[in-house]
Design a protein around this motif. Structure first.
Motif, short mmCIF file in Angstrom:
data_model
loop_
_atom_site.label_atom_id
_atom_site.label_comp_id
_atom_site.label_asym_id
_atom_site.label_seq_id
_atom_site.Cartn_x
_atom_site.Cartn_y
_atom_site.Cartn_z
N ALA A 139 -8.71 38.16 -25.94
CA ALA A 139 -9.67 37.42 -25.12
C ALA A 139 -9.70 35.95 -25.49
N ALA A 140 -9.43 35.65 -26.75
CA ALA A 140 -9.41 34.25 -27.20
C ALA A 140 -8.02 33.64 -27.05
N ALA A 141 -6.98 34.42 -27.38
CA ALA A 141 -5.62 33.86 -27.42
C ALA A 141 -5.07 33.54 -26.04
N LEU A 142 -5.19 34.47 -25.09
CA LEU A 142 -4.59 34.23 -23.78
C LEU A 142 -5.21 33.02 -23.07
N PRO A 143 -6.55 32.92 -22.96
CA PRO A 143 -7.11 31.70 -22.35
C PRO A 143 -6.81 30.44 -23.16
N ALA A 144 -6.74 30.55 -24.48
CA ALA A 144 -6.44 29.38 -25.31
C ALA A 144 -5.04 28.85 -25.03
N VAL A 145 -4.06 29.75 -24.99
CA VAL A 145 -2.69 29.34 -24.69
C VAL A 145 -2.60 28.76 -23.28
N LYS A 152 10.19 17.25 -12.10
CA LYS A 152 8.99 17.25 -12.94
C LYS A 152 7.81 17.87 -12.21
N LYS A 153 7.66 17.57 -10.91
CA LYS A 153 6.57 18.14 -10.13
C LYS A 153 6.70 19.66 -10.04
N ALA A 154 7.93 20.14 -9.84
CA ALA A 154 8.16 21.59 -9.77
C ALA A 154 7.85 22.25 -11.11
N THR A 155 8.26 21.59 -12.20
CA THR A 155 7.99 22.13 -13.54
C THR A 155 6.49 22.18 -13.81
N ASP A 156 5.79 21.08 -13.45
CA ASP A 156 4.34 21.04 -13.64
C ASP A 156 3.64 22.13 -12.82
N PHE A 157 4.14 22.34 -11.60
CA PHE A 157 3.53 23.38 -10.73
C PHE A 157 3.69 24.77 -11.36
N LEU A 158 4.88 25.05 -11.87
CA LEU A 158 5.12 26.35 -12.51
C LEU A 158 4.26 26.51 -13.77
N LEU A 159 4.15 25.43 -14.56
CA LEU A 159 3.33 25.48 -15.76
C LEU A 159 1.85 25.65 -15.42
N MET A 160 1.38 24.97 -14.37
CA MET A 160 0.00 25.13 -13.94
C MET A 160 -0.28 26.57 -13.54
N THR A 161 0.65 27.15 -12.78
CA THR A 161 0.47 28.52 -12.32
C THR A 161 0.48 29.49 -13.50
N PHE A 162 1.45 29.33 -14.40
CA PHE A 162 1.56 30.21 -15.56
C PHE A 162 0.33 30.10 -16.46
N GLY A 163 -0.10 28.87 -16.74
CA GLY A 163 -1.27 28.67 -17.58
C GLY A 163 -2.52 29.27 -16.99
N THR A 164 -2.71 29.10 -15.68
CA THR A 164 -3.90 29.64 -15.01
C THR A 164 -3.87 31.17 -14.99
N VAL A 165 -2.68 31.74 -14.82
CA VAL A 165 -2.55 33.20 -14.85
C VAL A 165 -2.95 33.74 -16.22
N LEU A 166 -2.52 33.07 -17.30
CA LEU A 166 -2.90 33.51 -18.65
C LEU A 166 -4.41 33.46 -18.84
N VAL A 167 -5.04 32.37 -18.38
CA VAL A 167 -6.49 32.26 -18.50
C VAL A 167 -7.18 33.37 -17.72
N SER A 168 -6.70 33.65 -16.50
CA SER A 168 -7.32 34.67 -15.65
C SER A 168 -7.17 36.06 -16.23
N VAL A 169 -5.97 36.38 -16.72
CA VAL A 169 -5.73 37.72 -17.29
C VAL A 169 -6.58 37.92 -18.54
N GLY A 170 -6.60 36.93 -19.42
CA GLY A 170 -7.42 37.05 -20.63
C GLY A 170 -8.90 37.18 -20.32
N THR A 171 -9.34 36.45 -19.30
CA THR A 171 -10.75 36.49 -18.92
C THR A 171 -11.14 37.83 -18.31
N TYR A 172 -10.35 38.30 -17.35
CA TYR A 172 -10.74 39.52 -16.63
C TYR A 172 -10.56 40.78 -17.47
#
Length: 281
Positions: A114-120, A3-23
């Motif tokens: 710009a809205a969809a990627l950070p939202a997801v 579960k910790k490994a899954t959460d870590f991967l999800l945290m990384t993936f989610g943050t990457v989506l927010v960063s890409v949509g933002t930049y």
């Protein structure tokens, strides 16, 4: 550990989506939907000696420090990790992929991304009790020391930041920012609901043993069963209650149709399930 490994991967993936949509979509189009990234867009225009990415890093680290000062251990590793990763990725993308302007000349298309990627990305983080930091940390501090309605306070601050684009940039950019804020608000809720979407089954059958065995052994799910009586036929029936994923639901529906042609099935969507095998109390 799984579960910790899954959460870590999800945290990384989610943050990457927010960063890409933002930049790639928010910064070059000057969309300010609120939060740290929206504030950075406005400050990047008002004080151009620093780029929006630099302002984003400064405020992300500032709120992180405030979190360490005012919050206890509940502040958590997840928020620290996502906040640092978001600031680092956004700043790093400026050096790796410098942008002179928007990627396309289709502003509405870029607004959608710009809205969809950070939202997801935000929905993924919120669903595992994490966040990309920024004003979310401010909300945690406010919740600890005040009785303010945090959701309304954050929505108000986001609206103020979005409206400021009307004055810092132009009417068109300000209106796009307001639309983007509304889109993101709806998308976050929609994505979280779809992530947690399960199927709730209420099955009325005369073959309870076969159905329960399929649920237990083939789908590895539990079920609750009780005896009932048909109001019209006055014959005994059994009612089975179970909750499962959408893929499992399709398998159960097909099995029940073949095992008991006269079975009655009520299948409904469920987004909040609390109990063993699902969300803990």
């Amino acid at each position: 550990m799984k579960k910790k490994a899954t959460d870590f991967l999800l945290m990384t993936f989610g943050t990457v989506l927010v960063s890409v949509g933002t930049y790639f979509f928010k910064f070059p189009n000057h969309f300010s939907f609120g939060g740290v990234s929206g504030l950075s867009v406005v400050l990047g225009q008002a004080f151009p000696f620093l780029s929006p990415g630099a302002w984003n890093t400064i405020f992300s680290l500032l709120f992180l420090v405030l979190g360490f000062v005012f919050l206890d251990r509940g502040f958590g590793f997840k928020t620290v990790y996502c906040s640092l990763l978001f600031a680092g990725l956004t700043q790093g993308l400026e050096y790796i992929f410098p942008l002179a302007g928007p990627l396309t000349d289709q502003k509405m298309l870029e607004l959608i991304f710009a809205a969809a990627l950070p939202a997801v990305g935000s929905a993924i983080l919120f669903n595992i009790d994490a966040s990309s930091g920024g004003t979310d940390i401010l909300a945690m501090i406010m919740r600890k020391f005040t009785r303010l309605n945090i959701g309304k306070a954050l929505l108000l601050s986001d609206a103020v930041i979005a409206l400021s684009a009307l004055f810092v940039f132009d009417i068109q950019t300000g209106l796009y920012s307001i639309v983007g804020l509304v889109m993101k608000s709806f998308l976050v809720d929609m994505v979280i609901e779809n992530i947690n979407m399960k199927k709730s089954f209420t099955i009325v059958t005369t073959h309870p043993e076969e159905v329960c065995e399929f649920i237990n052994k083939n789908l590895h799910r539990g079920a609750t069963i009780w005896q009932a009586k048909g109001a019209f036929t006055d014959k005994p029936h059994w009612v089975i209650l179970s909750v499962m994923s959408r893929m499992q639901a399709a398998a159960l529906r097909n099995y029940v149709k073949n095992a008991d042609a006269h079975a009655f099935m009520l299948i409904s969507n469920a987004t909040t399930i609390v109990g063993k095998g699902f969300r803990e109390m």
